[in-house]
Design an enzyme around this catalytic site. Structure first.
Site, PDB file in Angstrom:
ATOM      1  N   GLY A  14       7.014  -3.233   4.846  1.00  0.00           N
ATOM      2  CA  GLY A  14       5.842  -2.800   4.093  1.00  0.00           C
ATOM      3  C   GLY A  14       6.042  -1.430   3.494  1.00  0.00           C
ATOM      4  O   GLY A  14       6.346  -0.465   4.217  1.00  0.00           O
ATOM      5  N   PHE A  17       0.826   2.306   2.208  1.00  0.00           N
ATOM      6  CA  PHE A  17       0.549   3.670   2.677  1.00  0.00           C
ATOM      7  C   PHE A  17       1.241   3.983   4.000  1.00  0.00           C
ATOM      8  O   PHE A  17       1.836   5.045   4.165  1.00  0.00           O
ATOM      9  CB  PHE A  17      -0.963   3.871   2.812  1.00  0.00           C
ATOM     10  CG  PHE A  17      -1.635   4.054   1.487  1.00  0.00           C
ATOM     11  CD1 PHE A  17      -1.524   5.253   0.801  1.00  0.00           C
ATOM     12  CD2 PHE A  17      -2.363   3.035   0.909  1.00  0.00           C
ATOM     13  CE1 PHE A  17      -2.128   5.439  -0.436  1.00  0.00           C
ATOM     14  CE2 PHE A  17      -2.984   3.199  -0.320  1.00  0.00           C
ATOM     15  CZ  PHE A  17      -2.863   4.401  -0.995  1.00  0.00           C
ATOM     16  N   GLY A  18       1.175   3.050   4.959  1.00  0.00           N
ATOM     17  CA  GLY A  18       1.757   3.317   6.286  1.00  0.00           C
ATOM     18  C   GLY A  18       3.273   3.314   6.260  1.00  0.00           C
ATOM     19  O   GLY A  18       3.927   4.249   6.755  1.00  0.00           O
ATOM     20  N   VAL A  82       9.065 -10.816   4.620  1.00  0.00           N
ATOM     21  CA  VAL A  82       9.372 -11.047   6.032  1.00  0.00           C
ATOM     22  C   VAL A  82       8.528 -12.222   6.512  1.00  0.00           C
ATOM     23  O   VAL A  82       7.332 -12.293   6.252  1.00  0.00           O
ATOM     24  CB  VAL A  82       9.100  -9.762   6.860  1.00  0.00           C
ATOM     25  CG1 VAL A  82       9.102 -10.059   8.345  1.00  0.00           C
ATOM     26  CG2 VAL A  82      10.147  -8.715   6.513  1.00  0.00           C
ATOM     27  N   GLU A 178     -17.703   0.292  -6.221  1.00  0.00           N
ATOM     28  CA  GLU A 178     -16.955   1.014  -7.260  1.00  0.00           C
ATOM     29  C   GLU A 178     -16.764   0.134  -8.498  1.00  0.00           C
ATOM     30  O   GLU A 178     -16.863   0.599  -9.633  1.00  0.00           O
ATOM     31  CB  GLU A 178     -15.613   1.501  -6.700  1.00  0.00           C
ATOM     32  CG  GLU A 178     -15.835   2.558  -5.627  1.00  0.00           C
ATOM     33  CD  GLU A 178     -14.570   3.240  -5.106  1.00  0.00           C
ATOM     34  OE1 GLU A 178     -14.674   4.386  -4.671  1.00  0.00           O
ATOM     35  OE2 GLU A 178     -13.491   2.625  -5.131  1.00  0.00           O
ATOM     36  N   ASP A 307      -3.463  -1.133   8.420  1.00  0.00           N
ATOM     37  CA  ASP A 307      -4.502  -2.175   8.412  1.00  0.00           C
ATOM     38  C   ASP A 307      -4.201  -3.347   9.333  1.00  0.00           C
ATOM     39  O   ASP A 307      -5.102  -4.125   9.658  1.00  0.00           O
ATOM     40  CB  ASP A 307      -4.647  -2.750   6.989  1.00  0.00           C
ATOM     41  CG  ASP A 307      -5.491  -1.864   6.100  1.00  0.00           C
ATOM     42  OD1 ASP A 307      -5.855  -0.760   6.539  1.00  0.00           O
ATOM     43  OD2 ASP A 307      -5.776  -2.287   4.961  1.00  0.00           O
ATOM     44  N   ALA A 322      -6.570   4.312   4.018  1.00  0.00           N
ATOM     45  CA  ALA A 322      -5.229   4.827   3.740  1.00  0.00           C
ATOM     46  C   ALA A 322      -4.825   5.960   4.688  1.00  0.00           C
ATOM     47  O   ALA A 322      -3.676   6.033   5.139  1.00  0.00           O
ATOM     48  CB  ALA A 322      -5.174   5.298   2.288  1.00  0.00           C
ATOM     49  N   GLN A 323      -5.781   6.853   5.011  1.00  0.00           N
ATOM     50  CA  GLN A 323      -5.456   7.997   5.875  1.00  0.00           C
ATOM     51  C   GLN A 323      -4.969   7.550   7.254  1.00  0.00           C
ATOM     52  O   GLN A 323      -4.040   8.121   7.813  1.00  0.00           O
ATOM     53  CB  GLN A 323      -6.692   8.888   6.053  1.00  0.00           C
ATOM     54  CG  GLN A 323      -6.840   9.923   4.973  1.00  0.00           C
ATOM     55  CD  GLN A 323      -5.631  10.854   4.900  1.00  0.00           C
ATOM     56  OE1 GLN A 323      -5.009  11.182   5.917  1.00  0.00           O
ATOM     57  NE2 GLN A 323      -5.268  11.261   3.712  1.00  0.00           N
TER      58      GLN A 323
HETATM   59  C1  FAD Z   1      -9.450  -2.563  -3.599  1.00  0.00           C
HETATM   60  C2  FAD Z   1      -9.219  -1.615  -2.446  1.00  0.00           C
HETATM   61  C3  FAD Z   1      -9.758  -0.333  -2.473  1.00  0.00           C
HETATM   62  C4  FAD Z   1      -9.520   0.548  -1.418  1.00  0.00           C
HETATM   63  N1  FAD Z   1     -10.047   1.806  -1.488  1.00  0.00           N
HETATM   64  C5  FAD Z   1      -9.757   2.691  -0.514  1.00  0.00           C
HETATM   65  C6  FAD Z   1     -10.207   4.052  -0.607  1.00  0.00           C
HETATM   66  O1  FAD Z   1     -10.893   4.427  -1.564  1.00  0.00           O
HETATM   67  N2  FAD Z   1      -9.848   4.911   0.385  1.00  0.00           N
HETATM   68  C7  FAD Z   1      -9.093   4.508   1.451  1.00  0.00           C
HETATM   69  O2  FAD Z   1      -8.767   5.324   2.297  1.00  0.00           O
HETATM   70  N3  FAD Z   1      -8.670   3.241   1.578  1.00  0.00           N
HETATM   71  C8  FAD Z   1      -8.975   2.335   0.617  1.00  0.00           C
HETATM   72  N4  FAD Z   1      -8.541   1.045   0.725  1.00  0.00           N
HETATM   73  C9  FAD Z   1      -7.834   0.637   1.949  1.00  0.00           C
HETATM   74  C10 FAD Z   1      -6.404   1.101   1.918  1.00  0.00           C
HETATM   75  O3  FAD Z   1      -5.796   0.750   0.687  1.00  0.00           O
HETATM   76  C11 FAD Z   1      -5.669   0.464   3.090  1.00  0.00           C
HETATM   77  O4  FAD Z   1      -6.300   0.880   4.273  1.00  0.00           O
HETATM   78  C12 FAD Z   1      -4.208   0.866   3.119  1.00  0.00           C
HETATM   79  O5  FAD Z   1      -3.556   0.374   1.979  1.00  0.00           O
HETATM   80  C13 FAD Z   1      -3.535   0.348   4.385  1.00  0.00           C
HETATM   81  O6  FAD Z   1      -2.186   0.711   4.372  1.00  0.00           O
HETATM   82  P1  FAD Z   1      -1.100  -0.251   5.016  1.00  0.00           P
HETATM   83  O7  FAD Z   1       0.200   0.477   4.925  1.00  0.00           O
HETATM   84  O8  FAD Z   1      -1.560  -0.742   6.325  1.00  0.00           O
HETATM   85  O9  FAD Z   1      -1.083  -1.521   4.064  1.00  0.00           O
HETATM   86  P2  FAD Z   1      -0.804  -1.617   2.501  1.00  0.00           P
HETATM   87  O10 FAD Z   1      -0.948  -0.312   1.838  1.00  0.00           O
HETATM   88  O11 FAD Z   1      -1.635  -2.757   2.037  1.00  0.00           O
HETATM   89  O12 FAD Z   1       0.726  -2.021   2.435  1.00  0.00           O
HETATM   90  C14 FAD Z   1       1.209  -3.222   2.938  1.00  0.00           C
HETATM   91  C15 FAD Z   1       2.537  -3.482   2.273  1.00  0.00           C
HETATM   92  O13 FAD Z   1       3.196  -4.512   2.978  1.00  0.00           O
HETATM   93  C16 FAD Z   1       3.752  -5.436   2.072  1.00  0.00           C
HETATM   94  N5  FAD Z   1       3.814  -6.713   2.777  1.00  0.00           N
HETATM   95  C17 FAD Z   1       2.792  -7.415   3.313  1.00  0.00           C
HETATM   96  N6  FAD Z   1       3.255  -8.507   3.933  1.00  0.00           N
HETATM   97  C18 FAD Z   1       4.597  -8.492   3.785  1.00  0.00           C
HETATM   98  C19 FAD Z   1       5.635  -9.361   4.209  1.00  0.00           C
HETATM   99  N7  FAD Z   1       5.381 -10.476   4.905  1.00  0.00           N
HETATM  100  N8  FAD Z   1       6.908  -9.058   3.883  1.00  0.00           N
HETATM  101  C20 FAD Z   1       7.183  -7.942   3.151  1.00  0.00           C
HETATM  102  N9  FAD Z   1       6.236  -7.090   2.737  1.00  0.00           N
HETATM  103  C21 FAD Z   1       4.971  -7.355   3.057  1.00  0.00           C
HETATM  104  C22 FAD Z   1       2.794  -5.423   0.889  1.00  0.00           C
HETATM  105  O14 FAD Z   1       3.450  -5.864  -0.294  1.00  0.00           O
HETATM  106  C23 FAD Z   1       2.390  -3.959   0.831  1.00  0.00           C
HETATM  107  O15 FAD Z   1       3.230  -3.209  -0.004  1.00  0.00           O
HETATM  108  C24 FAD Z   1      -8.753   0.138  -0.312  1.00  0.00           C
HETATM  109  C25 FAD Z   1      -8.215  -1.149  -0.284  1.00  0.00           C
HETATM  110  C26 FAD Z   1      -8.438  -2.018  -1.338  1.00  0.00           C
HETATM  111  C27 FAD Z   1      -7.843  -3.396  -1.324  1.00  0.00           C
END
Ligand code: FAD
Length: 439
Positions: A14, A17-18, A82, A178, A307, A322-323
């Site tokens: 992934g 953000f994380g 994956v 939004e 997430d 995201a934070q």
């Molecule tokens: C429309 C929307 C608006 C948002 N607005 C806000 C906001 O204003 N403020 C805020 O703080 N948060 C916001 N969020 C939430 C925030 O975006 C998430 O909490 C954050 O992205 C979580 O980070 P993450 O690294 O867990 O997952 P993500 O950032 O979603 O990253 C997951 C990554 O894993 C990859 N992935 C997934 N499954 C697989 C797999 N099987 N194999 C390979 N790659 C894979 C994906 O392609 C992606 O790049 C919003 C979310 C959405 C959808």
């Protein structure tokens, strides 16, 4: 980096953000890092609604992961999906364009695979009400919205304009609110003088949620301010109502039919299937229950962040924002680094809440940080500054900043193209036969 030392293999799944925060925090670690993502780009999800409402182009909110990490010589980026994890032989299985189930071994694994939208068991809704999770989703929604205005303009029968110009958003969380605010501004400013047969400002925007208030994660006062603002923008807010049915012609909500050709799903989220890959304990929503150091119980070499992880602090689960993902990604990286170089590990993870914001239309946002609760233009300036700061590259920060100023001053949008990446979907819009008038 000493190549002989770099035998430790760290796999990050992934590049959201994380995962990206973890990769960056490992830049000085003497290890071979593999970052695997099924998309080639890091996506700034908080601005997806601006792509859907034509304010920004897709390339203004996403950057190739490879570009972001180009100077990080210990990291290899792999495009692939994956599909599973073998905890015993310590490898993940990756499927890409021409190969399936390729094993990639790890000594340490960070799973940061995020979440997708959940239709609460009504997966049949997906066909008529696209979600808002990826760039493709946002472009599909943009196409749908812009297409509705084009269809209405081409339609001679004014009685059909109402359905075409009714937009329904299901879910009054940050995305729904939004999007509703941005859509209201789009129809009343940008599109105002461009059509001849229809009045875009007459468009009906309905925001539906089964909960009692919009933006329920904010205080009651801010939630009320956001609702008031939406109503001032002409958005119809319907709370306490569940959507029972969605089809090609609209929705059924509490027994009432609302006809619409454009329904967008902005409600629930479901975590990635990481819990299933690991056969680990999950919470009610399917997120993997992790320990205080973010590792999976019984596997100190596997970490789950963002997430797709379930972590409680003060008796409450951390929100999917995201934070949380970034701070957890950095923490897992720090812990792995300390083990690789033989240093003292950091203490247990603790989340530092910097506050949350949501924007409602032009020049208005709400902001909540500890005891601070503000709404209005000042909060909007803070929102814009923070969002610019968190975009992945300086070039994005600059282009988005300029675009926002341009849109603010002129009302013009960055990207109003209807580009059908998905191909047309037969059956969703059945063709009508028009009877020709007698000569
Ligand atoms: C429309 C929307 C608006 C948002 N607005 C806000 C906001 O204003 N403020 C805020 O703080 N948060 C916001 N969020 C939430 C925030 O975006 C998430 O909490 C954050 O992205 C979580 O980070 P993450 O690294 O867990 O997952 P993500 O950032 O979603 O990253 C997951 C990554 O894993 C990859 N992935 C997934 N499954 C697989 C797999 N099987 N194999 C390979 N790659 C894979 C994906 O392609 C992606 O790049 C919003 C979310 C959405 C959808």
């Amino acid at each position: 980096m000493d190549k002989a030392m770099a035998t430790t293999r760290i796999v990050i799944v992934g590049g959201g953000f994380g995962g990206l925060a973890a990769a960056k925090a490992l830049r000085n670690t003497p290890a071979q890092i593999h970052l695997i993502d099924r998309a080639n780009h890091h996506l700034f999800q908080p601005l997806l609604y601006q792509v859907a409402t034509a304010a920004l182009t897709p390339s203004q909110i996403a950057t190739p992961i490879r570009t972001i990490l180009r100077r990080q010589k210990n990291t290899t980026v792999i495009l692939g999906e994956v599909t599973g994890v073998d905890k015993e032989s310590k490898c993940v299985f990756v499927t890409n364009v021409d190969r399936e189930g390729v094993p990639i071994p790890y000594d340490y694994l960070i799973l940061a695979t995020g979440a997708t939208h959940s239709y609460f068991g009504h997966n049949d809704f997906a066909k008529y009400a696209p979600g808002m999770k990826s760039l493709a989703d946002a472009v599909a929604s943009r196409n749908k919205i812009l297409q509705a205005f084009e269809q209405a303009e081409a339609e001679e029968d004014p009685s059909r304009h109402r359905d075409l110009l009714t937009f329904i958003l299901v879910g009054a969380g940050p995305t729904g609110v939004e999007l509703a605010g941005a859509l209201a501004v789009l129809v009343r400013t940008t599109l105002k003088s461009e059509f001849r047969r229809i009045d875009p400002a007459s468009a009906r925007i309905v925001l539906v949620d089964r909960g009692p208030r919009v933006l329920s994660s904010f205080s009651e006062k801010l939630s009320q301010a956001a609702k008031q603002r939406l109503e001032n923008l002409g958005v119809e807010v319907r709370l306490g109502h569940s959507v029972d049915e969605i089809d090609a012609d609209g929705i059924m909500v509490e027994g009432e039919r609302i006809a619409s050709k454009t329904v967008i799903w902005t409600a629930g989220v479901a975590p990635s299937p990481a819990g299933g890959w690991l056969k680990a304990e999950t919470d009610r929503t399917g997120r993997v229950r992790i320990q205080r150091d973010l590792s999976v119980p019984g596997h100190p070499e596997i970490f789950v962040v963002g997430d797709t992880a379930s972590f409680e602090e003060n008796g409450k689960p951390l929100p999917g924002v995201a934070q949380v993902a970034m701070q957890q990604g950095r923490h897992a990286a720090k812990l792995i680094h300390s083990r690789v170089v033989g240093k003292l590990p950091p203490g247990p993870f603790s989340y530092f809440d910097k506050g949350t914001m949501a924007v409602v239309g032009k020049g208005f946002a709400i902001l909540q940080s500890g005891k601070i609760q503000v709404s209005g233009f000042g909060a909007w300036v803070a929102w814009a500054t923070v969002h610019l700061q968190f975009l992945a590259t300086s070039s994005l920060r600059l282009t988005v900043f300029l675009q926002w100023i341009w849109t603010y001053v002129t009302g013009q949008r960055g990207s109003r193209l209807i580009v059908d990446h998905h191909g047309s979907e037969p059956g969703l819009t059945p063709k009508r036969t028009v009877v020709k008038p007698a000569a």
